[in-house]
Write a protein that holds these residues in place. Structure first.
Motif, PDB file in Angstrom:
ATOM      1  N   ILE A  96      31.693  29.909  -7.379  1.00  0.00           N
ATOM      2  CA  ILE A  96      32.567  30.957  -8.303  1.00  0.00           C
ATOM      3  C   ILE A  96      33.005  30.297  -9.811  1.00  0.00           C
ATOM      4  N   HIS A  97      32.568  28.886  -9.669  1.00  0.00           N
ATOM      5  CA  HIS A  97      32.877  28.115 -10.984  1.00  0.00           C
ATOM      6  C   HIS A  97      31.791  28.579 -12.088  1.00  0.00           C
ATOM      7  N   ALA A  98      30.579  28.714 -11.324  1.00  0.00           N
ATOM      8  CA  ALA A  98      29.600  29.151 -12.386  1.00  0.00           C
ATOM      9  C   ALA A  98      29.661  30.589 -12.990  1.00  0.00           C
ATOM     10  N   ARG A  99      30.687  31.457 -12.286  1.00  0.00           N
ATOM     11  CA  ARG A  99      31.022  32.677 -12.865  1.00  0.00           C
ATOM     12  C   ARG A  99      32.110  32.503 -13.848  1.00  0.00           C
ATOM     13  N   VAL A 100      33.044  31.505 -13.932  1.00  0.00           N
ATOM     14  CA  VAL A 100      33.873  31.189 -14.704  1.00  0.00           C
ATOM     15  C   VAL A 100      33.150  30.696 -15.963  1.00  0.00           C
ATOM     16  N   GLN A 101      32.239  29.703 -15.993  1.00  0.00           N
ATOM     17  CA  GLN A 101      31.470  29.220 -17.202  1.00  0.00           C
ATOM     18  C   GLN A 101      30.861  30.375 -17.998  1.00  0.00           C
ATOM     19  N   GLU A 102      30.208  31.322 -17.046  1.00  0.00           N
ATOM     20  CA  GLU A 102      29.408  32.578 -17.703  1.00  0.00           C
ATOM     21  C   GLU A 102      30.392  33.516 -18.317  1.00  0.00           C
ATOM     22  N   PRO A 159      40.139  29.649 -20.841  1.00  0.00           N
ATOM     23  CA  PRO A 159      39.139  30.311 -21.272  1.00  0.00           C
ATOM     24  C   PRO A 159      38.783  29.846 -22.911  1.00  0.00           C
ATOM     25  N   ILE A 160      39.645  29.385 -23.653  1.00  0.00           N
ATOM     26  CA  ILE A 160      39.187  28.609 -24.724  1.00  0.00           C
ATOM     27  C   ILE A 160      38.509  27.249 -24.453  1.00  0.00           C
ATOM     28  N   TYR A 161      38.974  26.499 -23.523  1.00  0.00           N
ATOM     29  CA  TYR A 161      38.321  25.359 -23.244  1.00  0.00           C
ATOM     30  C   TYR A 161      36.875  25.313 -22.697  1.00  0.00           C
ATOM     31  N   TYR A 162      36.512  26.541 -21.920  1.00  0.00           N
ATOM     32  CA  TYR A 162      35.449  26.841 -21.660  1.00  0.00           C
ATOM     33  C   TYR A 162      34.403  27.431 -22.522  1.00  0.00           C
ATOM     34  N   PHE A 163      35.101  28.172 -23.397  1.00  0.00           N
ATOM     35  CA  PHE A 163      34.345  28.653 -24.489  1.00  0.00           C
ATOM     36  C   PHE A 163      34.067  27.464 -25.427  1.00  0.00           C
ATOM     37  N   TYR A 164      34.756  26.510 -25.645  1.00  0.00           N
ATOM     38  CA  TYR A 164      34.560  25.385 -26.438  1.00  0.00           C
ATOM     39  C   TYR A 164      33.309  24.631 -25.745  1.00  0.00           C
ATOM     40  N   LEU A 165      33.263  24.406 -24.792  1.00  0.00           N
ATOM     41  CA  LEU A 165      32.259  23.974 -23.805  1.00  0.00           C
ATOM     42  C   LEU A 165      30.932  24.394 -23.971  1.00  0.00           C
ATOM     43  N   SER A 166      30.916  25.691 -24.020  1.00  0.00           N
ATOM     44  CA  SER A 166      29.773  26.515 -24.263  1.00  0.00           C
ATOM     45  C   SER A 166      29.301  26.625 -25.399  1.00  0.00           C
ATOM     46  N   LEU A 167      29.999  26.356 -26.581  1.00  0.00           N
ATOM     47  CA  LEU A 167      29.316  26.004 -27.709  1.00  0.00           C
ATOM     48  C   LEU A 167      28.857  24.707 -28.305  1.00  0.00           C
ATOM     49  N   ASN A 168      29.144  23.750 -27.193  1.00  0.00           N
ATOM     50  CA  ASN A 168      28.952  22.581 -27.467  1.00  0.00           C
ATOM     51  C   ASN A 168      27.804  21.956 -26.375  1.00  0.00           C
TER      52      ASN A 168
END
Length: 261
Positions: A181-187, A251-260
């Motif tokens: 489910i962690h992958a769904r959070v990242q997505e 969600p802000i943290y994971y969005f930041y990770l997705s940008l980097n």
């Protein structure tokens, strides 16, 4: 029995039910935030995936979960009933609105509650429903060397259709295979619109709790001059500030990770 039924059919009875279900939901928020904090561990989702599996397969937790779902529905329905009743009691608005000491959040509990209900439906369909009933989630395999405590991660393809989770030990290596489910959070939190909606909903939670937590204590009659500052502190700072910030950071943290990436 008739007196009991009459009491809970009255406006006061409905407010009592809203207060009790609201405080129960406040307790859930604390537990839920504790689980979400596992998402900040740099373990490729190991702790969070194990936590999610525990929540959905430990019978006492499952019972509490269904009580939670019922509480959400009852809280929302009674809020709607009380709102409509208050409006019907005064169908024509004042020509000149009198000044009121009521806070913005107390005046807009209906709007805040509607945002939260929409958010809960979207959030549960995206995570809870996907985890329980949608077979699109993949699996991860975590291999931990018990001598060095080093964990390696890989994909896992179940050999049976109804596979959920397994734990085994081979050659001093612990092997945990679990739904990812962690992958769904990242997505989900790689999408700006979803993150924005999530943060707006959490802001609604903050304003909703700023009024709702203290209002619940007043409805239940748990008001005393000696303890009122404690209730105010928890309602304002803990439920109105700290908990919403904790939820919004994820969600802000994971969005930041997705940008980097």
């Amino acid at each position: 029995m008739s007196e009991f039924k009459q009491t809970f059919n009255s406006s006061l009875g409905k407010k009592l039910i809203m207060a009790l279900t609201g405080l129960f939901l406040c307790t859930f928020l604390i537990v839920h935030l504790g689980g979400n904090l596992l998402l900040f561990k740099h373990d490729q989702g190991f702790a969070f995936n194990s936590y999610a599996n525990f929540l959905t397969h430990f019978p006492p937790i499952e019972v509490i979960a269904y009580i939670l779902y019922i509480s959400i529905i009852v809280h929302a329905v009674y809020a709607l009933v009380l709102t409509l009743k208050n409006r019907s009691a005064r169908p024509v608005g004042y020509a000149v609105q009198p000044k009121s000491d009521a806070s913005w959040s107390s005046k807009n509990m209906g709007l805040l509650g509607s945002i939260l209900l929409l958010f809960i439906v979207i959030h549960m369909s995206d995570f809870w429903f996907s985890y329980k009933y949608d077979n699109v989630l993949k699996f991860k395999e975590y291999r931990t060397d018990l001598a060095t405590n080093v964990t390696t991660v890989g994909e896992y393809v179940p050999q049976v259709a109804d596979f959920e989770r397994s734990i085994s030990t081979e050659n001093n290596v612990e092997i945990v295979r679990v739904k990812d489910i962690h992958a769904r959070v990242q997505e989900s939190f790689s999408k700006l619109w979803y993150v924005a909606f999530y943060v707006i909903a959490i802001a609604a939670v903050a304003f909703h709790l700023l009024h709702g937590f203290q209002s619940a204590f007043r409805t239940l009659g748990w008001v005393h001059r000696k303890y009122q500052p404690i209730v105010y502190f928890f309602g304002t700072w803990f439920f109105g500030v700290i908990i919403p910030i904790g939820f919004a950071l994820m969600p802000i943290y994971y969005f930041y990770l997705s940008l980097n990436k």
